[in-house]
Design a protein around this motif. Structure first.
Motif, PDB file in Angstrom:
ATOM      1  N   GLY A 261      -0.538  -8.171 -17.557  1.00 16.05           N
ATOM      2  CA  GLY A 261      -1.652  -7.341 -16.914  1.00 16.05           C
ATOM      3  C   GLY A 261      -1.638  -6.027 -17.731  1.00 16.05           C
ATOM      4  O   GLY A 261      -0.477  -5.640 -17.993  1.00 16.05           O
ATOM      5  N   GLU A 262      -2.776  -5.325 -17.418  1.00 19.46           N
ATOM      6  CA  GLU A 262      -2.696  -4.091 -17.973  1.00 19.46           C
ATOM      7  C   GLU A 262      -1.934  -2.986 -17.276  1.00 19.46           C
ATOM      8  O   GLU A 262      -1.331  -3.406 -16.165  1.00 19.46           O
ATOM      9  N   SER A 263      -1.837  -1.818 -17.803  1.00 14.16           N
ATOM     10  CA  SER A 263      -1.232  -0.681 -17.320  1.00 14.16           C
ATOM     11  C   SER A 263      -1.849  -0.363 -15.760  1.00 14.16           C
ATOM     12  O   SER A 263      -3.000  -0.494 -15.641  1.00 14.16           O
ATOM     13  N   GLY A 264      -1.307  -0.271 -14.897  1.00 13.60           N
ATOM     14  CA  GLY A 264      -1.742  -0.075 -13.565  1.00 13.60           C
ATOM     15  C   GLY A 264      -1.976  -1.234 -12.649  1.00 13.60           C
ATOM     16  O   GLY A 264      -2.485  -1.030 -11.578  1.00 13.60           O
ATOM     17  N   SER A 265      -1.662  -2.549 -13.184  1.00 13.83           N
ATOM     18  CA  SER A 265      -2.071  -3.656 -12.507  1.00 13.83           C
ATOM     19  C   SER A 265      -0.963  -4.055 -11.138  1.00 13.83           C
ATOM     20  O   SER A 265      -1.381  -4.906 -10.358  1.00 13.83           O
ATOM     21  N   GLY A 266       0.037  -3.184 -11.210  1.00 12.59           N
ATOM     22  CA  GLY A 266       1.054  -3.430 -10.125  1.00 12.59           C
ATOM     23  C   GLY A 266       2.238  -4.150 -10.598  1.00 12.59           C
ATOM     24  O   GLY A 266       3.045  -4.502  -9.862  1.00 12.59           O
ATOM     25  N   LYS A 267       2.407  -4.357 -11.892  1.00  6.35           N
ATOM     26  CA  LYS A 267       3.578  -5.143 -12.387  1.00  6.35           C
ATOM     27  C   LYS A 267       4.885  -4.641 -12.011  1.00  6.35           C
ATOM     28  O   LYS A 267       5.720  -5.195 -11.292  1.00  6.35           O
ATOM     29  N   THR A 268       4.960  -3.111 -12.337  1.00 11.58           N
ATOM     30  CA  THR A 268       6.273  -2.474 -11.756  1.00 11.58           C
ATOM     31  C   THR A 268       6.470  -2.526 -10.418  1.00 11.58           C
ATOM     32  O   THR A 268       7.451  -2.819  -9.739  1.00 11.58           O
ATOM     33  N   THR A 269       5.344  -2.383  -9.570  1.00 14.33           N
ATOM     34  CA  THR A 269       5.455  -2.420  -8.131  1.00 14.33           C
ATOM     35  C   THR A 269       5.968  -3.761  -7.542  1.00 14.33           C
ATOM     36  O   THR A 269       6.810  -3.838  -6.741  1.00 14.33           O
ATOM     37  N   LEU A 270       5.594  -4.669  -8.185  1.00 12.94           N
ATOM     38  CA  LEU A 270       5.926  -6.016  -7.828  1.00 12.94           C
ATOM     39  C   LEU A 270       7.476  -6.410  -8.116  1.00 12.94           C
ATOM     40  O   LEU A 270       8.294  -6.718  -7.179  1.00 12.94           O
TER      41      LEU A 270
ATOM     42  N   HIS B 199       0.875  -1.117   0.275  1.00 17.47           N
ATOM     43  CA  HIS B 199       0.106   0.023   0.009  1.00 17.47           C
ATOM     44  C   HIS B 199       0.894   1.118  -0.082  1.00 17.47           C
ATOM     45  O   HIS B 199       1.757   1.202   0.859  1.00 17.47           O
ATOM     46  N   PHE B 200       0.513   2.113  -0.899  1.00 16.74           N
ATOM     47  CA  PHE B 200       1.491   3.460  -0.812  1.00 16.74           C
ATOM     48  C   PHE B 200       0.349   4.534  -0.131  1.00 16.74           C
ATOM     49  O   PHE B 200      -0.794   4.765  -0.581  1.00 16.74           O
ATOM     50  N   ASP B 201       1.104   5.151   0.840  1.00 20.03           N
ATOM     51  CA  ASP B 201       0.425   6.197   1.521  1.00 20.03           C
ATOM     52  C   ASP B 201       1.001   7.594   0.990  1.00 20.03           C
ATOM     53  O   ASP B 201       1.880   8.033   1.280  1.00 20.03           O
ATOM     54  N   THR B 202      -0.123   7.943   0.126  1.00 16.77           N
ATOM     55  CA  THR B 202       0.371   9.448  -0.227  1.00 16.77           C
ATOM     56  C   THR B 202      -0.311  10.651   0.599  1.00 16.77           C
ATOM     57  O   THR B 202      -0.262  11.820   0.170  1.00 16.77           O
ATOM     58  N   GLY B 203      -0.321  10.302   1.821  1.00 14.00           N
ATOM     59  CA  GLY B 203      -0.768  11.526   2.723  1.00 14.00           C
ATOM     60  C   GLY B 203      -2.399  11.583   2.774  1.00 14.00           C
ATOM     61  O   GLY B 203      -2.930  11.223   3.644  1.00 14.00           O
TER      62      GLY B 203
ATOM     63  N   ASP C 101      11.633  -5.172 -16.718  1.00 13.04           N
ATOM     64  CA  ASP C 101      10.321  -4.337 -16.628  1.00 13.04           C
ATOM     65  C   ASP C 101      10.025  -3.840 -17.816  1.00 13.04           C
ATOM     66  O   ASP C 101      10.688  -2.793 -18.297  1.00 13.04           O
ATOM     67  N   GLU C 102       9.169  -4.573 -18.652  1.00 12.88           N
ATOM     68  CA  GLU C 102       8.992  -4.089 -20.037  1.00 12.88           C
ATOM     69  C   GLU C 102      10.202  -3.893 -20.933  1.00 12.88           C
ATOM     70  O   GLU C 102      10.236  -2.623 -21.440  1.00 12.88           O
ATOM     71  N   PRO C 103      11.194  -4.662 -20.995  1.00 16.43           N
ATOM     72  CA  PRO C 103      12.582  -4.390 -21.456  1.00 16.43           C
ATOM     73  C   PRO C 103      12.462  -4.242 -22.955  1.00 16.43           C
ATOM     74  O   PRO C 103      13.715  -3.485 -23.435  1.00 16.43           O
TER      75      PRO C 103
ATOM     76  N   THR D 102      -4.558   6.244   0.542  1.00 20.11           N
ATOM     77  CA  THR D 102      -3.794   5.096   0.488  1.00 20.11           C
ATOM     78  C   THR D 102      -4.117   4.259  -0.903  1.00 20.11           C
ATOM     79  O   THR D 102      -5.290   4.032  -1.346  1.00 20.11           O
ATOM     80  N   VAL D 103      -3.033   4.121  -1.653  1.00 22.78           N
ATOM     81  CA  VAL D 103      -3.103   3.330  -2.936  1.00 22.78           C
ATOM     82  C   VAL D 103      -3.102   1.889  -2.782  1.00 22.78           C
ATOM     83  O   VAL D 103      -1.871   1.495  -2.283  1.00 22.78           O
ATOM     84  N   ARG D 104      -3.972   0.855  -2.953  1.00 25.39           N
ATOM     85  CA  ARG D 104      -3.834  -0.351  -2.606  1.00 25.39           C
ATOM     86  C   ARG D 104      -3.251  -1.299  -4.013  1.00 25.39           C
ATOM     87  O   ARG D 104      -4.005  -1.671  -4.642  1.00 25.39           O
ATOM     88  N   ALA D 105      -1.988  -0.946  -4.138  1.00 24.79           N
ATOM     89  CA  ALA D 105      -1.153  -1.199  -5.325  1.00 24.79           C
ATOM     90  C   ALA D 105      -1.338  -2.899  -5.360  1.00 24.79           C
ATOM     91  O   ALA D 105      -1.346  -3.360  -6.618  1.00 24.79           O
ATOM     92  N   LEU D 106      -0.807  -3.760  -4.448  1.00 30.53           N
ATOM     93  CA  LEU D 106      -0.872  -5.059  -4.567  1.00 30.53           C
ATOM     94  C   LEU D 106      -1.453  -5.983  -3.214  1.00 30.53           C
ATOM     95  O   LEU D 106      -1.238  -5.488  -2.247  1.00 30.53           O
TER      96      LEU D 106
ATOM     97  N   SER E  31     -10.202   1.949  -9.573  1.00 30.08           N
ATOM     98  CA  SER E  31      -9.225   2.706  -8.844  1.00 30.08           C
ATOM     99  C   SER E  31      -8.539   1.791  -7.740  1.00 30.08           C
ATOM    100  O   SER E  31      -9.313   0.836  -7.271  1.00 30.08           O
ATOM    101  N   LEU E  32      -7.358   2.267  -7.402  1.00 29.49           N
ATOM    102  CA  LEU E  32      -6.836   1.198  -6.419  1.00 29.49           C
ATOM    103  C   LEU E  32      -6.916   2.166  -5.084  1.00 29.49           C
ATOM    104  O   LEU E  32      -6.250   1.513  -4.093  1.00 29.49           O
ATOM    105  N   VAL E  33      -7.486   3.190  -5.153  1.00 31.61           N
ATOM    106  CA  VAL E  33      -7.678   3.915  -4.062  1.00 31.61           C
ATOM    107  C   VAL E  33      -8.871   3.282  -3.133  1.00 31.61           C
ATOM    108  O   VAL E  33      -8.893   3.337  -2.168  1.00 31.61           O
TER     109      VAL E  33
END
Ligand SMILES: Nc1ncnc2c1ncn2[C@@H]1O[C@H](COP(=O)(O)OP(=O)(O)OP(=O)(O)O)[C@@H](O)[C@H]1O
Length: 317
Positions: free
Chosen positions: A44-53, A16-20, A170-172, A23-27, A272-274
């Motif tokens: 997965g689509e854009s925003g599915s959390g691949k980069t975060t993982l 979870h990213f706390d942006t103040g 990551d998307e090389p 909270t973004v529940r990314a994974l 939305s992941l928020v």
């Protein structure tokens, strides 16, 4: 997927990213395991959390809960030894190269940093390994004097200089010209073969995942929904979201065809992941959604072909 201990694994990881303000529940409770000499694709689509993982696996930032394990051992704080084993290759090769310094400097620096011999021969050997020849000539160039594909090869050579056991891509190839994408994929496949690397290949293109990988993991809005041997996932997708991904990526080699999606394949936006939908986050887009799907995320169901899914359609309980 094999029984042996994974080289690198994310076990039941939540981020979870706390942006103040919010909270973004990314994974949520995601597990992914990488094995020696195998390529796992994460799609997965854009925003599915691949980069975060990938970033959690590379220990760029800490997990909210769950564990990152290297050869079975929980990694609590990454150190030089960890980065000697785990290397990331980014979408934009400039991200990992010092653009003011020649190729040889970039590669030599990685060799030195990890205590490996860093003479010209060692630098040239690495450049040759990624098919940059004549190596001596490429060594003397600056990153901007290279094509995108050549630059990505240098970024891969730099990562290999460390002699890692895991490469996270990551998307090389997504920023590269279509004409040379296959070359870079083939290079990754060869490195898996020759160096016994464990490879993670992140992509939103399920066709390239099929081409390159042994295993495929499918993520939707931060939840891992399906995984298994690449051919099983492609030929017999179990989760409706995987079917949607396949339907929106025409592949003449795929037998049969699904599904309830042909008419609706492009409809709907990822949530939305928020404030994500409860239960299975795919339920608002799923033509098969049942009441259960709206309230709870299903447990994993395993199949004889080695694949698994988290989907109430495949769970009797
Ligand atoms: N540092 C951060 N702070 C807040 N939110 C973040 C942060 N990093 C990622 N996110 C959010 O987490 C979610 C997942 O992003 P992520 O980049 O992992 O997805 P992705 O599948 O890699 O997408 P893409 O293919 O576009 O890179 C997104 O909603 C994103 O906005």
């Amino acid at each position: 997927m094999p029984e042996e201990t994974p080289v690198l694994a994310a076990e039941d990881v939540t981020k979870h990213f706390d942006t103040g303000r919010q909270t973004v529940r990314a994974l949520e409770n995601v597990t992914l395991r990488l094995y020696r000499g195998r390529i796992a694709a994460l799609v997965g689509e854009s925003g599915s959390g691949k980069t975060t993982l990938a970033r959690l696996l590379a220990q760029f930032y800490p997990v909210t809960s769950g564990e990152i394990r290297l050869r079975g051992e929980v990694v609590s704080r990454p150190d030089k030894d960890f980065y000697g084993e785990v290397q990331l290759v980014f979408q934009d090769p400039f991200a990992s190269l010092n653009s003011l310094r020649k190729v040889e400097h970039n590669v030599r620096r990685a060799l030195k940093l990890h205590g490996h011999p860093a003479d010209d021969a060692a630098v040239h050997e690495l450049l040759a390994k990624v098919n940059l020849s004549p190596a001596a000539e490429f060594a003397r160039k600056l990153p901007h004097e290279l094509s995108g594909g050549q630059r990505q090869r240098v970024a891969i050579a730099r990562a290999l200089a460390v002699r890692p056991s895991v490469l996270l891509g990551d998307e090389p190839i997504s920023m590269l010209d279509v004409s040379i994408r296959l070359d870079v994929l083939n290079l990754l496949a060869r490195l898996r073969e020759e160096e016994g690397l464990a490879l993670l290949y992140i992509t939103h293109d399920i066709a390239s995942a099929r081409y390159l990988s042994d295993d495929i993991y499918v993520m939707y809005a931060g939840q891992m929904v399906e995984g298994g041997p690449a051919e099983s996932v492609i030929q017999e997708p179990k989760h409706p979201y995987t079917q949607l991904l396949l339907d929106s990526s025409p592949d003449p080699e795929r037998a049969g065809g699904s599904s309830a999606f042909t008419a609706t394949a492009k409809l709907g936006e990822p949530p939305s992941l928020v404030d994500p939908p409860p239960g299975c986050r795919f339920h608002p887009r799923c033509p098969f959604a049942k009441e259960q799907c709206k309230t709870s995320f299903p447990p994993r169901t395993e199949f004889a072909d080695g694949s698994w899914t988290n989907c109430w359609l495949h769970n009797e309980s």
